[in-house]
Design a protein around this motif. Sequence first.
Motif, PDB file in Angstrom:
ATOM      1  N   ASN A 101      -1.843  -4.722  -3.986  1.00 31.67           N
ATOM      2  CA  ASN A 101      -0.321  -4.372  -4.582  1.00 31.67           C
ATOM      3  C   ASN A 101       0.751  -5.576  -4.103  1.00 31.67           C
ATOM      4  O   ASN A 101       1.061  -6.074  -4.975  1.00 31.67           O
ATOM      5  CB  ASN A 101      -0.356  -3.057  -3.753  1.00 31.67           C
ATOM      6  CG  ASN A 101      -0.450  -1.766  -4.204  1.00 31.67           C
ATOM      7  OD1 ASN A 101       0.002  -1.031  -5.392  1.00 31.67           O
ATOM      8  ND2 ASN A 101      -1.922  -1.042  -3.541  1.00 31.67           N
ATOM      9  N   ARG A 102       0.182  -5.428  -3.316  1.00 27.43           N
ATOM     10  CA  ARG A 102       1.030  -7.788  -2.901  1.00 27.43           C
ATOM     11  C   ARG A 102       0.578  -7.878  -4.113  1.00 27.43           C
ATOM     12  O   ARG A 102       1.598  -8.951  -4.524  1.00 27.43           O
ATOM     13  CB  ARG A 102       0.902  -8.052  -1.531  1.00 27.43           C
ATOM     14  CG  ARG A 102       1.721  -9.135  -1.402  1.00 27.43           C
ATOM     15  CD  ARG A 102       1.575  -9.909  -0.257  1.00 27.43           C
ATOM     16  NE  ARG A 102       0.083  -9.542   0.405  1.00 27.43           N
ATOM     17  CZ  ARG A 102      -0.859 -11.013  -0.150  1.00 27.43           C
ATOM     18  NH1 ARG A 102      -0.068 -11.573  -1.106  1.00 27.43           N
ATOM     19  NH2 ARG A 102      -2.021 -10.797   0.328  1.00 27.43           N
ATOM     20  N   GLU A 103       0.199  -8.322  -4.651  1.00 26.59           N
ATOM     21  CA  GLU A 103      -0.698  -9.485  -5.309  1.00 26.59           C
ATOM     22  C   GLU A 103       0.163  -8.999  -6.646  1.00 26.59           C
ATOM     23  O   GLU A 103       0.524 -10.397  -7.264  1.00 26.59           O
ATOM     24  CB  GLU A 103      -1.925  -9.213  -6.061  1.00 26.59           C
ATOM     25  CG  GLU A 103      -2.783  -9.842  -5.060  1.00 26.59           C
ATOM     26  CD  GLU A 103      -3.169 -10.942  -4.451  1.00 26.59           C
ATOM     27  OE1 GLU A 103      -2.824 -11.851  -5.827  1.00 26.59           O
ATOM     28  OE2 GLU A 103      -3.053 -11.489  -3.239  1.00 26.59           O
ATOM     29  N   ARG A 104       0.704  -7.898  -7.306  1.00 25.20           N
ATOM     30  CA  ARG A 104       1.513  -8.224  -8.169  1.00 25.20           C
ATOM     31  C   ARG A 104       3.097  -8.261  -8.218  1.00 25.20           C
ATOM     32  O   ARG A 104       3.483  -8.316  -8.642  1.00 25.20           O
ATOM     33  CB  ARG A 104       1.424  -6.308  -8.722  1.00 25.20           C
ATOM     34  CG  ARG A 104       0.059  -5.542  -8.770  1.00 25.20           C
ATOM     35  CD  ARG A 104       0.906  -4.069  -9.057  1.00 25.20           C
ATOM     36  NE  ARG A 104       1.155  -3.465  -8.121  1.00 25.20           N
ATOM     37  CZ  ARG A 104       2.245  -2.572  -7.449  1.00 25.20           C
ATOM     38  NH1 ARG A 104       3.040  -2.770  -8.741  1.00 25.20           N
ATOM     39  NH2 ARG A 104       2.647  -1.970  -6.797  1.00 25.20           N
ATOM     40  N   LEU A 105       4.043  -8.657  -7.041  1.00 28.14           N
ATOM     41  CA  LEU A 105       4.602  -8.756  -6.750  1.00 28.14           C
ATOM     42  C   LEU A 105       4.737 -10.316  -6.764  1.00 28.14           C
ATOM     43  O   LEU A 105       5.212 -11.338  -6.948  1.00 28.14           O
ATOM     44  CB  LEU A 105       5.499  -8.309  -5.012  1.00 28.14           C
ATOM     45  CG  LEU A 105       5.222  -7.403  -4.920  1.00 28.14           C
ATOM     46  CD1 LEU A 105       6.247  -6.792  -4.168  1.00 28.14           C
ATOM     47  CD2 LEU A 105       6.710  -6.644  -6.235  1.00 28.14           C
TER      48      LEU A 105
END
Length: 352
Positions: A101-105
């Motif tokens: 999910n951090r990759e989306r940021l």
Amino acid sequence: MFSYVSLEQRVPADHPMRGVRKLTDRVLQSLSGELDKLYADSGRPSIAPEYILRALLLQVFYSVRSERLLVEQIDYNLLFRWFVGLGMDEGVWNHAVFSKNRERLLNSEVAQQFFAEVNQQGKKFMSDEHFTVDGTLIQAWASQKSFRRKDGSDDDGANFHGQKRSNETHASTTDPDARLYKKSYGKESKLSYLGHALVENRNGLIAAAMVTHADGYAERDAAVLMLEQRQKDGSRRITVGADKAYDTKDFVTTAREFNVTVHATKNDKGRRSNLDRRTTRHPGYAISLSRRWLVEKGFGWLKQTGPLQQVKLRGLEKVDWLFVFSCAAHNLIRLPRLIAQPPTTTLGEQCA
């Protein structure tokens, strides 16, 4: 057994993280419209971006070395649960899900937006006339053995002694954006990036930040970009302090075109300085040089407490995200102390 004590009661009223969380709430509230766009419309429920940003702030503040350890500490650390916004009995995410999910940021402009909103909260504590600029070396997450010839002619990357290697002929196989670079004479070259910061001279808060490839012109080029962005909507003359590496004709001339006066340390060893008495005779020149330590203080925090001694992300875009976000965390941790201080007349206010 039943407990009737909430997480809010577990955190002391005078704990320094209370002020940080209050400011973080304001910043996230102002970014709610942008963060809503990051929610998935279909599929399994994802972790809310607000939770991810709060957790990443904790990772910077408490020097947590990995996201696996961060998720583990959020599970049993009541202070971490309270700051992120999880209840006492709420489940914590899997570390792999958190990283995904951090990759989306990382692929968005959230870092710059978050950084801008943090600075908006601290605007009254920041000088709008006097600044200092500098760059720092960020070691890349790549080994010397990964630095191979671009044409693939050398297969033995482990034995490179006696070979002439340069960025023109070689590149890292694990992080192609990293460059072989050394900041000063007598130091070993490392695969690195360059982080650049524009710091205001009143309280040492970071006003602008960016990451570039590591080369000999990057510091001045990045300074020009940050100063140009700073002066885009303003006509008021500002000053910028710097070390002797910025005492070049092209940088001084370009800065003056943006209505910026350069207060760099004079580089007159074996050459003629580009700064004359029209600049150096003013008392503000000496004051700017005396405030240059503020930018080094910020870099020290980013490397000793923050994650920038050696980044664990690869690629210029991701390293830039981490650097800008860490600069926002640096300002965020300092603002509650500035807000709590009584108004005084100091040298810092003379630099306003």
